[in-house]
Design an enzyme around this catalytic site. Sequence first.
Site, mmCIF file in Angstrom:
data_model
loop_
_atom_site.group_PDB
_atom_site.id
_atom_site.type_symbol
_atom_site.label_atom_id
_atom_site.label_comp_id
_atom_site.label_asym_id
_atom_site.label_seq_id
_atom_site.Cartn_x
_atom_site.Cartn_y
_atom_site.Cartn_z
ATOM 1 N N GLY A 1 75.366 -20.337 33.735
ATOM 2 C CA GLY A 1 74.443 -19.272 33.367
ATOM 3 C C GLY A 1 75.054 -17.885 33.307
ATOM 4 O O GLY A 1 74.333 -16.903 33.168
ATOM 5 N N HIS B 1 89.511 -7.889 31.086
ATOM 6 C CA HIS B 1 88.498 -8.797 30.564
ATOM 7 C C HIS B 1 88.961 -10.258 30.610
ATOM 8 O O HIS B 1 88.156 -11.184 30.672
ATOM 9 C CB HIS B 1 88.187 -8.405 29.107
ATOM 10 C CG HIS B 1 87.080 -9.179 28.471
ATOM 11 N ND1 HIS B 1 85.749 -8.925 28.727
ATOM 12 C CD2 HIS B 1 87.101 -10.223 27.591
ATOM 13 C CE1 HIS B 1 84.995 -9.767 28.024
ATOM 14 N NE2 HIS B 1 85.796 -10.559 27.337
ATOM 15 N N HIS C 1 83.679 -11.679 31.392
ATOM 16 C CA HIS C 1 84.398 -10.662 32.169
ATOM 17 C C HIS C 1 84.269 -11.003 33.663
ATOM 18 O O HIS C 1 83.171 -11.290 34.127
ATOM 19 C CB HIS C 1 83.805 -9.273 31.877
ATOM 20 C CG HIS C 1 84.660 -8.155 32.368
ATOM 21 N ND1 HIS C 1 85.365 -7.326 31.530
ATOM 22 C CD2 HIS C 1 84.955 -7.755 33.626
ATOM 23 C CE1 HIS C 1 86.048 -6.445 32.254
ATOM 24 N NE2 HIS C 1 85.812 -6.692 33.534
ATOM 25 N N HIS D 1 80.606 -17.663 56.078
ATOM 26 C CA HIS D 1 81.202 -18.720 55.247
ATOM 27 C C HIS D 1 80.853 -18.488 53.783
ATOM 28 O O HIS D 1 79.873 -17.812 53.466
ATOM 29 C CB HIS D 1 80.719 -20.102 55.684
ATOM 30 C CG HIS D 1 79.232 -20.283 55.603
ATOM 31 N ND1 HIS D 1 78.364 -19.854 56.580
ATOM 32 C CD2 HIS D 1 78.445 -20.833 54.641
ATOM 33 C CE1 HIS D 1 77.121 -20.137 56.238
ATOM 34 N NE2 HIS D 1 77.143 -20.726 55.054
ATOM 35 N N GLU E 1 67.663 -36.526 42.166
ATOM 36 C CA GLU E 1 68.044 -35.278 42.852
ATOM 37 C C GLU E 1 66.876 -34.297 42.919
ATOM 38 O O GLU E 1 66.649 -33.636 43.916
ATOM 39 C CB GLU E 1 69.201 -34.572 42.119
ATOM 40 C CG GLU E 1 70.564 -35.149 42.407
ATOM 41 C CD GLU E 1 70.990 -36.166 41.395
ATOM 42 O OE1 GLU E 1 70.122 -36.638 40.621
ATOM 43 O OE2 GLU E 1 72.184 -36.510 41.369
ATOM 44 N N ALA F 1 81.581 -45.085 41.893
ATOM 45 C CA ALA F 1 82.734 -44.304 41.424
ATOM 46 C C ALA F 1 84.016 -45.060 41.749
ATOM 47 O O ALA F 1 84.927 -44.526 42.353
ATOM 48 C CB ALA F 1 82.735 -42.926 42.068
ATOM 49 N N HIS G 1 83.263 -10.964 37.067
ATOM 50 C CA HIS G 1 82.310 -10.139 37.817
ATOM 51 C C HIS G 1 81.403 -11.008 38.669
ATOM 52 O O HIS G 1 81.290 -12.210 38.443
ATOM 53 C CB HIS G 1 81.453 -9.303 36.855
ATOM 54 C CG HIS G 1 80.439 -10.099 36.083
ATOM 55 N ND1 HIS G 1 80.774 -10.942 35.052
ATOM 56 C CD2 HIS G 1 79.093 -10.194 36.213
ATOM 57 C CE1 HIS G 1 79.673 -11.507 34.562
ATOM 58 N NE2 HIS G 1 78.640 -11.075 35.261
ATOM 59 N N CYS H 1 83.628 -4.016 30.289
ATOM 60 C CA CYS H 1 84.973 -3.470 30.111
ATOM 61 C C CYS H 1 84.925 -1.944 30.276
ATOM 62 O O CYS H 1 83.936 -1.300 29.914
ATOM 63 C CB CYS H 1 85.523 -3.846 28.735
ATOM 64 S SG CYS H 1 86.322 -5.470 28.699
ATOM 65 N N CYS I 1 82.336 -5.865 25.062
ATOM 66 C CA CYS I 1 81.926 -6.266 26.422
ATOM 67 C C CYS I 1 81.405 -5.058 27.194
ATOM 68 O O CYS I 1 82.111 -4.071 27.368
ATOM 69 C CB CYS I 1 83.113 -6.884 27.155
ATOM 70 S SG CYS I 1 82.816 -7.093 28.921
ATOM 71 N N GLU J 1 69.641 -22.263 56.990
ATOM 72 C CA GLU J 1 70.890 -22.225 57.762
ATOM 73 C C GLU J 1 70.720 -21.445 59.063
ATOM 74 O O GLU J 1 71.355 -21.767 60.059
ATOM 75 C CB GLU J 1 72.006 -21.608 56.913
ATOM 76 C CG GLU J 1 72.381 -22.475 55.722
ATOM 77 C CD GLU J 1 73.608 -21.963 54.992
ATOM 78 O OE1 GLU J 1 74.142 -20.905 55.378
ATOM 79 O OE2 GLU J 1 74.038 -22.632 54.039
ATOM 80 N N SER K 1 76.473 -14.800 31.683
ATOM 81 C CA SER K 1 76.252 -14.337 30.316
ATOM 82 C C SER K 1 77.484 -13.648 29.739
ATOM 83 O O SER K 1 77.543 -13.358 28.555
ATOM 84 C CB SER K 1 75.057 -13.380 30.291
ATOM 85 O OG SER K 1 75.246 -12.352 31.256
ATOM 86 N N GLN L 1 77.694 -10.678 41.490
ATOM 87 C CA GLN L 1 76.446 -9.950 41.697
ATOM 88 C C GLN L 1 76.140 -9.811 43.178
ATOM 89 O O GLN L 1 76.644 -10.576 43.997
ATOM 90 C CB GLN L 1 75.290 -10.703 41.035
ATOM 91 C CG GLN L 1 75.438 -10.864 39.538
ATOM 92 C CD GLN L 1 74.171 -11.427 38.928
ATOM 93 O OE1 GLN L 1 73.084 -10.927 39.166
ATOM 94 N NE2 GLN L 1 74.320 -12.487 38.158
ATOM 95 N N ASN M 1 78.494 -16.160 39.534
ATOM 96 C CA ASN M 1 78.235 -17.273 38.617
ATOM 97 C C ASN M 1 79.327 -17.235 37.588
ATOM 98 O O ASN M 1 79.492 -16.219 36.915
ATOM 99 C CB ASN M 1 76.905 -17.093 37.879
ATOM 100 C CG ASN M 1 75.723 -17.463 38.735
ATOM 101 O OD1 ASN M 1 75.848 -18.248 39.660
ATOM 102 N ND2 ASN M 1 74.587 -16.897 38.421
ATOM 103 N N ASN N 1 72.372 -3.108 38.694
ATOM 104 C CA ASN N 1 72.099 -3.953 37.535
ATOM 105 C C ASN N 1 71.054 -3.294 36.629
ATOM 106 O O ASN N 1 69.982 -2.897 37.095
ATOM 107 C CB ASN N 1 71.596 -5.321 38.011
ATOM 108 C CG ASN N 1 71.642 -6.366 36.927
ATOM 109 O OD1 ASN N 1 71.349 -6.083 35.762
ATOM 110 N ND2 ASN N 1 72.022 -7.586 37.284
ATOM 111 N N ASP N 2 71.400 -3.146 35.348
ATOM 112 C CA ASP N 2 70.487 -2.505 34.394
ATOM 113 C C ASP N 2 69.231 -3.350 34.163
ATOM 114 O O ASP N 2 68.210 -2.847 33.701
ATOM 115 C CB ASP N 2 71.197 -2.276 33.049
ATOM 116 C CG ASP N 2 72.442 -1.398 33.213
ATOM 117 O OD1 ASP N 2 72.358 -0.378 33.932
ATOM 118 O OD2 ASP N 2 73.501 -1.732 32.635
HETATM 119 ZN ZN ZN Z 1 75.666 -21.300 53.818
HETATM 120 ZN ZN ZN Z 2 85.039 -7.164 29.543
#
Ligand code: ZN
Ligand code: ZN
Length: 343
Positions: A162, A116, A167, A298, A319, A30, A169, A56, A53, A185, A164, A171, A156, A78-79
Amino acid sequence: MKLVEGMLAGPHRRLNRLTGEWLLVSPHRAARPWQGQVEDVPDERRPAYDPACYLCPGNERAGGARTPAYTSTYVFDNDFAALKPDLPDGPQASDGLLVAETERGICRVVCFSPRHDLTLGEMDQDAIRRVVDTWSDQYQELGAVDWIRHVLVFENRGAMMGASNPHPHGQIWANERLPNEPARELRQQQAHAAGGGCLLCDYLDVELKEGERIVAQSERFVALVPFWAVWPFETLVLPRAHHGALPDLGDSERDSLAAMLRRLTRRYDRLFGVTFPYSMGWHQQPTDGEAHAEWHLHAHFYPALLRSATVRKFMVGYELLGSPQRDITPESAAERLRAVPED
Ligand SMILES: [Zn+2]
Ligand SMILES: [Zn+2]
Ligand SMILES: [Zn+2]
């Protein structure tokens, strides 16, 4: 750090103290110097409210439930949960080399804002503070369930990671057994504590002394590119004080954390002029009924991009089959993130 002169300029490996695993660093690949340009964040033009959405306020979700007209943060089961709470407490099933266990859990979705079109970095500090409080309350509530031994709060962001739905949000997955990463850890922090002291308190002291991997700091929190970072612009967010989980944070520490999250995510978004795709999450004390004094709260940010808004880091080949590897050093990544204005 006492090292052989020039060692870190050539291929070398670094030990991840939190997991006990090695990382390969190839800085000579690099060589291109950083010119210091910072691109403006383009207007990604999302509406404040999207009728299509499901996150929303007031909209119907798949499966028939309706998201209420919430005005701050909003949490729901979660549905399409990956884990379910109502399974029998089954024994381990094994047939020689084939081993399986029932795993109970609860999966929730946390809407950060009714808007949103915002991201964490675009929300004001008070709104981010409400997200911090929500994460903390959820950890406490789910951790209090007798069979839940770990609560993972994460986000995420971006289709690349990933997500989807754009909006804002995150998890929460709370489950019966410690997942792999926190388990590693835990072992590392326990081993360090056996020799006296907290691993991340001691590590933070070293980083503050060296300074070159610090991205942002305040009176209460520090964001840094860890010495052993795998992702190009990976960061670790740590409270300066020794706390095990979000509920341990006092009022001013929570405000300080909200400010730090805002500063850090704004830097990410401005680095390549795009809403930076990442996975981030909190590693907090397991909720297995033990004290876990060794655990230091952390957050990890694992951002996907490598060189530009469109060039991402892939975890493939070496990797996947050998060890994680990176080209730009954690030190130069920290320098680049420091060079980005927050406002
Ligand atoms: Zn950690
Ligand atoms: Zn939304
Ligand atoms: Zn500590």
